[in-house]
Design an enzyme around this catalytic site. Structure first.
Site, PDB file in Angstrom:
ATOM      1  N   GLU A   1       0.830  -1.183   0.000  1.00  0.00           N
ATOM      2  CA  GLU A   1       0.000   0.000   0.000  1.00  0.00           C
ATOM      3  C   GLU A   1       0.874   1.246   0.000  1.00  0.00           C
ATOM      4  O   GLU A   1       1.535   1.519  -0.979  1.00  0.00           O
ATOM      5  CB  GLU A   1      -1.038  -0.090   1.128  1.00  0.00           C
ATOM      6  CG  GLU A   1      -2.034  -1.204   0.782  1.00  0.00           C
ATOM      7  CD  GLU A   1      -3.037  -1.551   1.872  1.00  0.00           C
ATOM      8  OE1 GLU A   1      -3.182  -0.773   2.814  1.00  0.00           O
ATOM      9  OE2 GLU A   1      -3.674  -2.611   1.756  1.00  0.00           O
TER      10      GLU A   1
HETATM   11  C1  HEC Z   1      -2.895   0.306  -2.417  1.00  0.00           C
HETATM   12  C2  HEC Z   1      -4.291   0.476  -2.172  1.00  0.00           C
HETATM   13  C3  HEC Z   1      -4.738   1.044  -0.828  1.00  0.00           C
HETATM   14  C4  HEC Z   1      -4.363   2.239  -0.242  1.00  0.00           C
HETATM   15  C5  HEC Z   1      -3.374   3.266  -0.772  1.00  0.00           C
HETATM   16  C6  HEC Z   1      -5.127   2.347   0.977  1.00  0.00           C
HETATM   17  N1  HEC Z   1      -5.937   1.270   1.125  1.00  0.00           N
HETATM   18 FE1  HEC Z   1      -7.278   0.974   2.594  1.00  0.00          FE
HETATM   19  N2  HEC Z   1      -7.527  -0.899   1.965  1.00  0.00           N
HETATM   20  C7  HEC Z   1      -6.981  -1.463   0.828  1.00  0.00           C
HETATM   21  C8  HEC Z   1      -7.210  -2.896   0.827  1.00  0.00           C
HETATM   22  C9  HEC Z   1      -6.786  -3.873  -0.257  1.00  0.00           C
HETATM   23  C10 HEC Z   1      -7.907  -3.184   2.023  1.00  0.00           C
HETATM   24  C11 HEC Z   1      -8.334  -4.560   2.515  1.00  0.00           C
HETATM   25  C12 HEC Z   1      -7.129  -5.185   3.164  1.00  0.00           C
HETATM   26  C13 HEC Z   1      -7.437  -6.381   4.030  1.00  0.00           C
HETATM   27  O1  HEC Z   1      -8.595  -6.594   4.377  1.00  0.00           O
HETATM   28  O2  HEC Z   1      -6.505  -7.081   4.399  1.00  0.00           O
HETATM   29  C14 HEC Z   1      -8.104  -1.907   2.704  1.00  0.00           C
HETATM   30  C15 HEC Z   1      -8.806  -1.753   3.898  1.00  0.00           C
HETATM   31  C16 HEC Z   1      -9.056  -0.546   4.485  1.00  0.00           C
HETATM   32  C17 HEC Z   1      -9.958  -0.339   5.593  1.00  0.00           C
HETATM   33  C18 HEC Z   1     -10.796  -1.411   6.290  1.00  0.00           C
HETATM   34  C19 HEC Z   1     -12.168  -1.427   5.736  1.00  0.00           C
HETATM   35  C20 HEC Z   1     -13.052  -2.470   6.353  1.00  0.00           C
HETATM   36  O3  HEC Z   1     -14.253  -2.409   6.153  1.00  0.00           O
HETATM   37  O4  HEC Z   1     -12.548  -3.376   7.023  1.00  0.00           O
HETATM   38  C21 HEC Z   1      -9.920   0.988   5.892  1.00  0.00           C
HETATM   39  C22 HEC Z   1     -10.711   1.693   6.979  1.00  0.00           C
HETATM   40  C23 HEC Z   1      -8.993   1.601   4.983  1.00  0.00           C
HETATM   41  N3  HEC Z   1      -8.505   0.647   4.131  1.00  0.00           N
HETATM   42  C24 HEC Z   1      -8.645   2.949   5.017  1.00  0.00           C
HETATM   43  C25 HEC Z   1      -7.542   3.426   4.332  1.00  0.00           C
HETATM   44  C26 HEC Z   1      -6.904   4.685   4.636  1.00  0.00           C
HETATM   45  C27 HEC Z   1      -7.337   5.666   5.709  1.00  0.00           C
HETATM   46  C28 HEC Z   1      -5.875   4.816   3.766  1.00  0.00           C
HETATM   47  C29 HEC Z   1      -4.836   5.909   3.730  1.00  0.00           C
HETATM   48  C30 HEC Z   1      -4.093   6.105   4.941  1.00  0.00           C
HETATM   49  C31 HEC Z   1      -5.889   3.630   2.911  1.00  0.00           C
HETATM   50  N4  HEC Z   1      -6.901   2.827   3.305  1.00  0.00           N
HETATM   51  C32 HEC Z   1      -5.016   3.421   1.859  1.00  0.00           C
HETATM   52  C33 HEC Z   1      -6.320  -0.777  -0.153  1.00  0.00           C
HETATM   53  C34 HEC Z   1      -5.715   0.454   0.047  1.00  0.00           C
END
Ligand code: HEC
Ligand code: HEC
Length: 626
Positions: free
Chosen positions: A393
């Site tokens: 990420e």
């Molecule tokens: C490269 C792509 C990517 C980026 C950049 C990213 N995310 Fe995500 N995010 C994901 C993925 C893929 C998951 C699921 C991962 C898992 O469940 O293991 C996730 C899961 C989450 C979740 C959990 C959602 C749930 O319902 O469980 C949250 C909240 C979240 N991200 C917030 C953020 C925030 C705030 C940022 C910036 C600081 C961010 N993400 C940056 C791809 C990204």
């Protein structure tokens, strides 16, 4: 004479302060109700004793005793679930799948109590007769212990009314949706018993109605509604054809509204218990009824703060939080795509992926007690740290991000304004601000929500049928709970459920996707391949679906369920928690479910990007990243 003037002035004083003249002691009703409560427990136990007396496995006799015991239990369920939630959840009416509760150590709770008993009796498991007796004995012991406790547990009248409201909520979100009575399919009949029990308790409030005329109209209105609601349930006990949505709009909502008004008119206090639902609100299923702060662990620390949310929005869209200044949260959680990236991770020919999981939507993300597909984070604040560190990420550390942000006068000023303790730019404050922003991404304004609030022009007949199928025959609502539609368990919302669906590795694969899901976090074998139940709100705009992004359309998802999930597709998976059998849906029914899902789309007020980002000297955003 002076005496009468004195009395009169006291009366005037009381009247002017708005305190009811007809003061009733705050637990008068509860005390009058208590003997009924204790008697219902005794009656339930008598029926359980009849099961113990049976010499052989006579299914029809066992069913008869079971049904009578359930009836007495359902009459008082609303008290037990409130006063003794853990006992009710794990021992008395425990679910049919193993439960793991982080709050209670690493113990796994296996199915026991009523639901297990129901399974043995209804499935005719003759060779489990001894197990049945053991289960019944321990259930009896549980109930007897509670009975002793309830002889003098403190109840007050305001709380008793709140318990009734919670039971209405439980009916709409669980009992109507097959959460319990999964094998007998008696959920609607049982709902009637619950309502009967609530109605019975409510009749004891007649003392208020008799003493204080201002409460009388609401009292009478409730009594009339209880009566017609019961009639409706008695006339429509078939689980598949019951019109749940109609019942919610016509009976549950008005009953709740009148109970709230009665509560206020009777000048009863509202409980100060910290809980997910703001029960003093007249609409039980609206955004206002949810207390979002309940979902955070550090309750006192996480009060909503608009300045923090505004700052959090800037951080969310700022690529300079990432190592290469090339990626912000919004790169993957793109507001235009319902805060997802629309990318499919799995190539259809094999197991090669460029990232481990599909990006979930962040709409309504805060209504959960676990985050990520495997639930490895327990609150939003914790989750930001995980993402920024992850090399797939944003690949940076928060320390690195902090030193960049500190170069900006504007950011420093914004942090000072948002955090009054002047703690400045810290890892925790970054996480807190972003979380506050995420908590604003609430979408309870869809056509479906408007219908539930009483605007019946908002849904087509097909979408209404779709909801009734979703919550009924297709069993979706037993995992995706109305009205949030994720796996956070109503009405207390203290945990989020994980389920094993057997999602294939790729379309057409005869093997389950290798991602071990919840098992990675708990090490408990029952949770091998288990994933957190996500919301289906906005699912029309968040394709592709499932943790591995295997399905591109909602039709494909519905078809997957229709066939009985992975096991139904011929994948060998022993611990699937989704029923294996085909759902037996016809083409119209499948279409109706999709129509309903589409009626849950709402992004009003949540998709805008910040107009500009604060300046940071010497740090340049990679072109195209913002
Ligand atoms: C490269 C792509 C990517 C980026 C950049 C990213 N995310 Fe995500 N995010 C994901 C993925 C893929 C998951 C699921 C991962 C898992 O469940 O293991 C996730 C899961 C989450 C979740 C959990 C959602 C749930 O319902 O469980 C949250 C909240 C979240 N991200 C917030 C953020 C925030 C705030 C940022 C910036 C600081 C961010 N993400 C940056 C791809 C990204
Ligand atoms: C046994 C519990 C269970 C039942 C029953 C169930 N679901 Fe799900 N649902 C889940 C879980 C768990 C996931 C996440 C699975 C994953 O990511 O691998 C999910 C995912 C989904 C998704 C994808 C969401 C996304 O953003 O990726 C949709 C849409 C969905 N379910 C709709 C339905 C419908 C429609 C039904 C009824 C036909 C249904 N579900 C029945 C537990 C359930």
């Amino acid at each position: 004479m002076r005496f009468w003037i004195f009395i009169l002035s006291i009366v005037c004083f009381i009247a002017s302060t708005g305190v009811s003249l007809y003061k009733t002691s705050p637990n008068e009703v509860s005390e009058r109700y208590r003997p009924y409560l204790l008697e219902e427990i005794s009656k339930c136990n008598e029926q359980l004793s009849s099961i113990l007396k049976e010499k052989s496995f006579n299914q029809s006799k066992l069913k008869k005793h079971f049904i009578s015991a359930r009836k007495h239990y359902k009459h008082i369920e609303f008290i037990l679930e409130y006063v003794s939630p853990k006992e009710a959840k794990y021992y008395i009416n425990g679910p049919l799948v193993p439960k793991y509760d982080a709050d209670m150590g690493s113990e796994v709770f296996y199915p026991q109590g009523f639901q297990k008993i129901e399974e043995i009796i209804y499935d005719g498991e003759v060779n489990q007769f001894q197990l049945l007796k053991d289960q019944v004995s321990s259930l009896k012991d549980q109930l007897s212990t509670l009975q002793d406790y309830y002889k003098d547990v403190e109840l007050n009248d305001g709380q008793l009314l709140e318990m009734m409201q919670l039971q209405l909520f439980r009916l709409a979100t669980m009992s109507f949706n097959g959460y319990d009575a999964t094998i007998s399919l008696d959920g609607i009949k049982e709902s009637e018993w619950s309502l009967e029990g609530v109605n019975k308790a409510f009749t004891f409030f007649n003392i208020y109605a008799e003493r204080d005329p201002s409460t009388l109209p609401m009292y009478q209105r409730c009594m009339a509604l209880f009566k017609s609601a019961s009639k409706q349930l008695i006339a429509n006990t078939d689980f598949n054809s019951f019109d749940r949505l109609g019942f919610i709009v016509k009976y549950i909502n008005p009953l709740n509204e009148n109970i709230v008004k009665f509560h206020n008119a009777a000048h009863l206090s509202w409980s100060r218990r910290k809980q997910a639902l703001n029960l003093n609100n007249i609409s039980l299923f609206s955004r206002k009824n949810f207390n979002l702060q309940h979902f955070s662990i550090y309750y006192d620390d996480t009060l909503f703060n608009a300045k923090q949310a505004a700052l959090g929005k800037l951080l969310f869209f700022d690529p300079r939080l990432s190592g290469g200044n090339n990626m912000s949260c919004a790169t993957c959680h793109n507001p235009e795509k319902g805060f997802t990236d629309g990318r499919n991770l799995t190539v259809t020919t094999g197991l090669i992926r460029d990232n481990t999981r599909n990006t979930p939507s962040l709409l309504d993300v805060a209504f959960q007690k676990a985050f990520f597909y495997d639930g490895r984070a327990y609150q939003l604040e914790q989750q930001v740290f995980d993402v920024v560190h992850n090399k797939n990420e944003m690949h940076s550390t928060l320390d690195e991000a902090i030193s960049k942000l500190n170069k900006s006068v504007e950011y420093r000023m914004l942090f000072d304004k948002a955090f009054e303790d002047k703690s400045g730019i810290t890892a925790y404050n970054i996480q807190k601000a972003i979380s506050e922003y995420e908590k604003t991404l609430v979408t309870f304004n869809s056509a479906f929500d408007k219908y539930v609030q009483g605007d019946l022009t908002r849904l087509s007949k097909e979408a209404v049928d779709g909801y009734n199928l979703f919550a009924g025959k297709a069993l979706c609502g037993s995992c995706h709970f109305f009205p949030v539609f994720n796996g956070a368990v109503p009405p207390f919302y203290n945990d989020s459920e994980f389920e094993v669906l057997g999602v294939p590795a790729y379309v057409g694969a005869k093997v389950v996707d290798p991602d071990k899901g919840r098992f990675n976090v708990t090490g408990v074998k029952e949770f091998m391949y288990a994933f957190k139940t996500p919301t289906v709100r906005n699912s029309a705009i968040t394709a592709p679906y499932m943790h591995n992004g295997i399905y591109n359309t909602l039709e494909e998802v519905v078809d997957f369920y229709h066939k009985g999930g992975g096991a139904g597709l011929g994948i060998a998976i022993e611990n699937q928690t989704l029923p294996f059998d085909s759902l037996d849906l016809n083409a119209y029914e499948k279409k109706a479910i999709v129509s309903f899902l589409k009626s849950l789309t709402d992004t009003s007020g949540v998709v805008s990007k910040p107009q500009r980002l604060p300046e940071i000297i010497d740090v340049v955003i990679k072109s195209g990243a913002y």
